[in-house]
Design an enzyme around this catalytic site. Structure first.
Site, PDB file in Angstrom:
ATOM      1  N   SER A 141     -11.920  -9.150 -75.740  1.00 19.37           N
ATOM      2  CA  SER A 141     -12.486  -8.881 -74.424  1.00 19.37           C
ATOM      3  C   SER A 141     -11.590  -7.938 -73.643  1.00 19.37           C
ATOM      4  O   SER A 141     -10.359  -7.962 -73.806  1.00 19.37           O
ATOM      5  CB  SER A 141     -12.649 -10.189 -73.643  1.00 19.37           C
ATOM      6  OG  SER A 141     -12.973  -9.941 -72.290  1.00 19.37           O
ATOM      7  N   TYR A 154      -8.058 -17.297 -70.120  1.00 15.77           N
ATOM      8  CA  TYR A 154      -8.953 -16.638 -71.079  1.00 15.77           C
ATOM      9  C   TYR A 154      -8.429 -15.240 -71.404  1.00 15.77           C
ATOM     10  O   TYR A 154      -8.354 -14.845 -72.578  1.00 15.77           O
ATOM     11  CB  TYR A 154     -10.348 -16.571 -70.474  1.00 15.77           C
ATOM     12  CG  TYR A 154     -11.363 -15.780 -71.266  1.00 15.77           C
ATOM     13  CD1 TYR A 154     -12.016 -16.342 -72.361  1.00 15.77           C
ATOM     14  CD2 TYR A 154     -11.706 -14.480 -70.898  1.00 15.77           C
ATOM     15  CE1 TYR A 154     -12.964 -15.635 -73.070  1.00 15.77           C
ATOM     16  CE2 TYR A 154     -12.651 -13.760 -71.603  1.00 15.77           C
ATOM     17  CZ  TYR A 154     -13.281 -14.333 -72.686  1.00 15.77           C
ATOM     18  OH  TYR A 154     -14.221 -13.624 -73.389  1.00 15.77           O
ATOM     19  N   LYS A 158      -7.196 -13.821 -75.025  1.00 14.53           N
ATOM     20  CA  LYS A 158      -7.789 -12.658 -75.677  1.00 14.53           C
ATOM     21  C   LYS A 158      -6.742 -11.585 -75.968  1.00 14.53           C
ATOM     22  O   LYS A 158      -6.826 -10.886 -76.991  1.00 14.53           O
ATOM     23  CB  LYS A 158      -8.912 -12.084 -74.807  1.00 14.53           C
ATOM     24  CG  LYS A 158     -10.158 -12.974 -74.754  1.00 14.53           C
ATOM     25  CD  LYS A 158     -10.785 -13.176 -76.116  1.00 14.53           C
ATOM     26  CE  LYS A 158     -12.118 -13.891 -76.028  1.00 14.53           C
ATOM     27  NZ  LYS A 158     -12.732 -14.123 -77.350  1.00 14.53           N
TER      28      LYS A 158
END
Length: 258
Positions: A141, A154, A158
């Protein structure tokens, strides 16, 4: 002459492949001819299908290392091998760092970094025993390369996933290729939860240079390429699939004298 990627006879696993981006990837692989197994904790509301073919669903909790090992051995035994693993499962609730303790954020890292590591290790044990090796695709991402308020754990996971893929690519060469798809915003059945109604989704899309959110099928097409022999000399790479990224904020904030 049209260039057609044919994955007939190959076997692919897509984690979290029952909806959204994962289902788009699974459909792309099905269309290219691969036998596709999708896994998630819960079955899909309807089968994942494309081009008259259907993905097989097997339940799996990626946080259970023993279950993950057994899953990939089952795929090997019942499908004859494993050619492609797409580590798509992941996600996060919106939570500012100060609103959750370290353990809550750790669970986000577990799902988005440690679970792909666990799956990749189990898949590697199958792929390394095959003459043709295999291909692992991480679904990354843009959150891993820019500040991500509300999803910091998050984004950190990533970022780690992309680095992990590059290290795997070196350790597992030449038999197993490992690459990352770095995704921007994708329109799925859950987009309204993040961006609001159609006007909100369109407004968010206008912040992307290509003027819209990606379609899951476009992510699937990129994944099919990385899984194929067309990408036989590509490993340790990060393929940006983000529509050009984000328009720099200063361009809209600046004024010019005329």
């Amino acid at each position: 002459m049209a260039v057609v990627i044919d994955l007939s006879g190959s076997v692919a696993v897509v984690t979290g492949g029952t909806r959204g981006v994962g289902a788009g990837i699974a459909r792309g692989l099905l269309e290219a001819g691969a036998d596709v197994v999708v896994c998630a904790r819960r079955p899909p509301e309807k089968p994942v299908e494309e081009a008259g073919r259907t993905a097989r669903f097997l339940p799996l909790d990626l946080r259970d290392a023993d279950a993950v090992t057994a899953f990939f051995q089952q795929v090997r035994q019942e499908h004859g091998g494993l050619d492609t693993l797409v580590n798509n499962a992941g996600g996060t609730p919106y939570r500012m760092l100060a609103e959750g303790g370290a353990q809550r954020h750790a669970r986000v890292v577990e799902l988005n970094l440690l679970a792909p590591l666990t799956a990749s290790l189990a898949a590697y044990e199958v792929m390394r025993a095959q003459p043709g090796g295999g291909s692992v695709v991480m679904v990354g991402s843009v959150s891993g390369s820019r500040p991500s308020p509300g999803s910091a754990a998050y984004g950190a996971a990533k970022a780690g996933l992309e680095h992990l893929a590059r290290s795997m690519a070196v350790e597992w060469a030449p038999l197993v290729r490992v690459n990352t798809l770095v995704l921007g915003m994708v329109r799925t059945e859950l987009s309204h939860l993040h961006y609001g109604d159609e006007d909100g989704i369109a407004a968010v899309g206008r912040t992307v240079p290509l003027g819209r959110l990606a379609d899951p099928a476009e992510i699937g097409a990129a994944c099919v390429f990385l899984a194929s022999d067309r990408a036989s000399y590509i490993t340790g790479a990060s393929l940006l699939v983000h529509g050009g990224g984000e328009r720099p904020a200063f361009l809209d904030a600046a004024t010019t004298n005329k």
